[in-house]
Design a protein around this motif. Structure first.
Motif: not given
Length: 607
Positions: A152-157
Motif C-alpha cells: 500500500v506504499v511506494g517504498a518501505v524501509r
C-alpha cells in the motif's frame, strides 16, 4: 553509537543531547528533518512503541502534533491535508493493531497518489523473535509489517541500523516526491538511539524534484494537432481530473479552453475546477450534459485525469471513436489512449501548451453582438474568452424518483450549497451522500475532495478534520487582530452519511480537542443507504440487513460535547437556516439532517 533499548521517552529533556555531549536522539533528528522539509503537522495515535517519535515531535517547535481517535482516522487526516496543501504529511502509529489500522488509509493514499509518510514504531530489536509484545518482524511466526505495508506504499524501509536513518529518509523522501506514500519502520530502541550531532540534520529543504518530463517536442507536437483541430472546426473537449485539482492551474486552464474553443468537463476528483461554462461532472455520479460533451467530441484532452472507471463510466463506447491525449504525471487507466504526455509540473506544461497553440492559430474574432470576456494567463497576457463555435452544454441532472418523508438529499445539498461561504473547502464521503454532493452541490470557488481510490466510508470525516486542523493558523498567531481575521476565514465542511459517522464519526472529538474550523453535516437515513438501494434493486426478495434502528445522532453529540453547537433539521427551511447559522460560527459544529431511507441517489447504474 549508543543504543538505549529500554528507553521510555524523554519528555521535557534538552533535545540537543546535553546528557550525552555531541549526541542527538534519532527520533529528534528525524523530526528536525521532517520540519525542515516543510512538514507542519504530525497525525497519529500514541503507543508504547511509538512514544519516542511523539516525544520528539512534541519537542520540535516547528511541528504540531494531532492525536486522533483511530489510526485510520490519523492516516486519513494526513491524506486530507496533503490533498489541500499539495505537500507531504506524516502519520505515526505504534505496532500491532495500530500499525494494521493505518493500512486502509494508506491504501487510499496509494491509489489516489497522495504522498503520506507513515512512521511505524515496532518492538525493540532485542525482543524480535523472542516473543516480544506486538512483534511484527518474525515472519512466518508473526505478521510481517514490512510485507503488509509494501502493498500500500511506494517504498518501505526498515531502519535496523540507526546510523542509516538518513539514507532511509532520503529514499522514502524521493518516493514521496514522486507522489506515492511511503513508510519507515522504526524499532523502539532505534528511535531512542543516540547519533553524533554532526550527522546531517536536514536544516535545509531537499532539492525540488526536477521537472525533467516537460518535453517541449511532445508539447509542440500536441500543439500542432490541436491547432489543426481548431482550424478544421473539430469539436474539442477538455477533461480535468484530480491531479489538475491539486495543481490548481486556474489561469492556464482558462487560457487553454479559450484558445481551443473547447467544451469542459470534470471528473469527480476534479470537480472544484468547474466554472459556469463547465458541462458538468463525468462518471457514474455525473451529469448527462457532461456525457454529451464527451460523446460529441472528436478530440479529447485529458488534463490530470486518469480516466478511471469512476471518471468515465458509461463513456467507453464513445471514447473508442475519439482521439484522446492524456497529459499528467500518472498514466491513464483507460487502455487505448492515443497519446500520453508525462509531465511533472502540470501548470508549467499547460502554460507552455497554451503559448504554443496560440502561436499556431490566429485569435478568434469576437462575434457581432457577442458579450466578450477576458482571462489572464500566467504569462500576464489577456485573451478573449468568447468562443467562436464551441457548443454550450447547460448543466443537466439525472432524474431521481421522489421519496419521503423528509427532505431529499438533493434538497439538502442544494440548500447547504446556497449558504456556503466563499472559498469553503468541502469533503464528501462515499455512498449516497457522496453521490448527491458530487452531482448537486453548486460549483463554487473553494476546494472539493471526494476519495474514490478505495471509496472507504468515513474517510471524509477524518480527512476534512485533518485538513482543517493542518491549515488552521489561528493558534500560531500571537497578534489579536490576525487571530480575529483568521477566525473569519472559510471553514471546512464535511458531508457524510450516518453509516460513515458510525464508522469514524467520533473523530469529531479530535476536531473539538483542537478547535478545528469545521462543520460536519450528517445525512441520517438510519441505514447503509447505497447498500439498501442495491438490496432493493438487485435482491428484492431478500430480507434487508442494511436498515438500522433509529439513532438520534444530534442528541448524542450535543450531550457529549458541551462546547460544540449541534443542530438537527427535518425540512428544507430548517436545513438552510441551521447551515447558515453554523457556518457563521468558528466551529467545530455539526448539523444532522433526517433524510429518507429508501432514496435513490444520482447514481447512473440505479436509474
Amino acid at each position: 553509537m549508543t543504543i538505549i533499548g529500554s528507553a521510555s521517552g524523554s519528555a521535557g529533556r534538552d533535545i540537543s543531547g546535553h546528557d550525552e555531549p555531541g549526541m542527538t536522539r534519532l527520533a529528534d533528528h528525524l523530526m528536525a528533518r521532517l520540519a525542515a522539509s516543510g512538514v507542519t503537522t504530525i497525525f497519529g495515535v500514541h503507543g508504547a512503541n511509538s512514544e519516542d517519535l511523539f516525544d520528539a515531535a512534541a519537542l520540535e517547535h516547528r511541528l504540531r502534533v494531532v492525536v486522533a481517535k483511530h489510526e485510520f482516522g490519523a492516516g486519513a487526516m494526513a491524506d486530507g491535508l496533503v490533498r489541500i496543501t499539495d505537500t507531504p504529511a506524516v502519520v505515526v502509529t505504534t505496532s500491532g493493531g495500530g500499525a494494521m489500522n493505518v493500512v486502509a488509509a494508506l491504501a487510499e493514499s496509494y491509489d489516489s497518489r497522495v504522498p503520506v509518510l507513515a512512521l511505524v514504531g515496532t518492538a525493540p530489536r532485542p525482543g524480535v523473535g523472542r516473543g516480544a509484545f506486538q512483534d511484527m518482524a518474525s515472519f512466518p511466526d508473526t505478521p510481517d509489517i514490512a510485507r503488509v505495508l509494501s502493498g500500500v506504499v511506494g517504498a518501505v524501509r526498515v531502519v535496523d541500523d540507526p546510523t542509516r536513518i538518513d539514507d532511509a529518509y532520503d529514499e522514502v523522501s524521493a518516493v514521496l516526491r514522486s507522489g506515492l506514500p511511503a513508510a519507515l519502520v522504526l524499532p523502539k530502541d532505534v528511535q531512542a538511539a543516540m547519533l553524533p550531532t554532526e550527522s546531517p540534520s536536514g536544516d535545509t529543504p531537499p532539492p525540488a524534484t526536477p521537472h525533467a518530463r516537460l518535453r517541449h517536442s511532445e508539447i509542440d507536437s500536441l500543439a500542432d494537432d490541436l491547432a489543426r483541430a481548431v482550424t478544421d472546426g473539430a469539436r474539442i473537449c477538455v477533461w480535468t481530473g484530480e491531479e489538475a485539482s491539486r495543481a490548481r492551474p486556474l489561469a492556464e486552464l482558462a487560457g487553454l479552453l479559450t484558445v481551443l474553443d473547447a467544451a469542459h468537463v470534470v471528473s469527480p476528483g476534479g470537480r472544484d475546477l468547474a466554472t459556469d461554462r463547465t458541462a458538468g461532472v463525468t462518471g457514474v455520479m455525473g451529469h448527462p450534459s457532461a456525457h454529451r460533451a464527451v460523446e460529441e467530441a472528436e478530440v479529447c484532452l485529458a488534463i490530470g485525469c486518469r480516466l478511471s472507471a469512476t471518471d468515465r463510466a458509461g463513456l467507453d463506447a464513445a471514447l473508442r471513436d475519439t482521439v484522446i491525449t492524456h497529459v499528467g504525471r500518472y498514466a491513464p487507466r483507460l487502455p487505448g489512449v492515443d497519446r500520453t504526455i508525462g509531465v511533472d509540473d502540470l501548470r508549467t506544461a499547460l502554460d507552455t501548451l497554451v503559448r504554443a497553440v496560440r502561436e499556431r492559430i490566429p485569435p478568434a474574432p469576437v462575434r457581432s453582438g457577442a458579450i466578450s470576456s477576458h482571462t489572464t494567463t500566467s504569462d500576464g497576457t489577456s485573451s478573449d474568452t468568447t468562443p467562436s463555435h464551441v457548443t454550450r452544454y447547460p448543466l443537466e441532472y439525472l432524474p431521481t424518483p421522489a421519496t419521503g418523508p423528509g427532505p431529499s438529499m438533493r434538497t439538502v445539498v442544494e440548500h447547504i450549497g446556497a449558504v456556503l461561504p466563499s472559498g469553503t473547502t468541502v469533503f464528501a464521503d462515499a455512498g449516497n451522500t457522496g453521490a448527491s454532493a458530487v452531482h448537486h452541490l453548486p460549483f463554487g470557488d473553494g476546494r472539493f475532495v471526494v476519495a474514490l481510490g478505495m471509496g472507504g466510508m468515513g474517510y471524509a470525516i477524518a480527512a476534512g478534520i485533518g485538513a482543517a486542523i493542518g491549515t488552521d493558523t489561528r493558534e500560531r498567531s500571537t497578534d489579536p487582530a490576525a487571530r480575529e481575521r483568521d477566525r473569519r476565514l472559510p471553514r471546512t465542511v464535511i458531508i457524510a452519511g450516518d453509516g460513515a459517522f458510525l464508522m469514524h464519526g467520533f473523530e469529531i472529538h479530535t476536531a473539538v480537542e483542537y478547535g478545528a474550523p469545521v462543520t460536519l453535516v450528517v445525512l441520517n437515513n438510519n441505514a447503509h443507504g447505497m447498500c439498501l438501494v442495491r438490496e432493493n434493486l438487485y435482491f428484492p426478495g431478500t430480507p434487508t440487513v442494511n436498515r438500522f434502528g433509529e439513532a438520534d445522532i444530534a442528541a448524542g453529540l450535543d450531550a457529549m460535547f458541551a462546547t460544540m453547537s449541534v443542530r438537527r433539521a427535518g425540512d428544507a427551511a430548517a436545513v438552510r437556516a441551521a447551515a447558515a447559522e453554523l457556518f457563521a460560527e468558528p466551529g467545530p459544529n455539526c448539523l444532522v439532517v433526517d433524510t429518507p431511507a429508501h432514496e435513490i441517489p444520482p447514481f447512473a447504474p440505479f436509474l
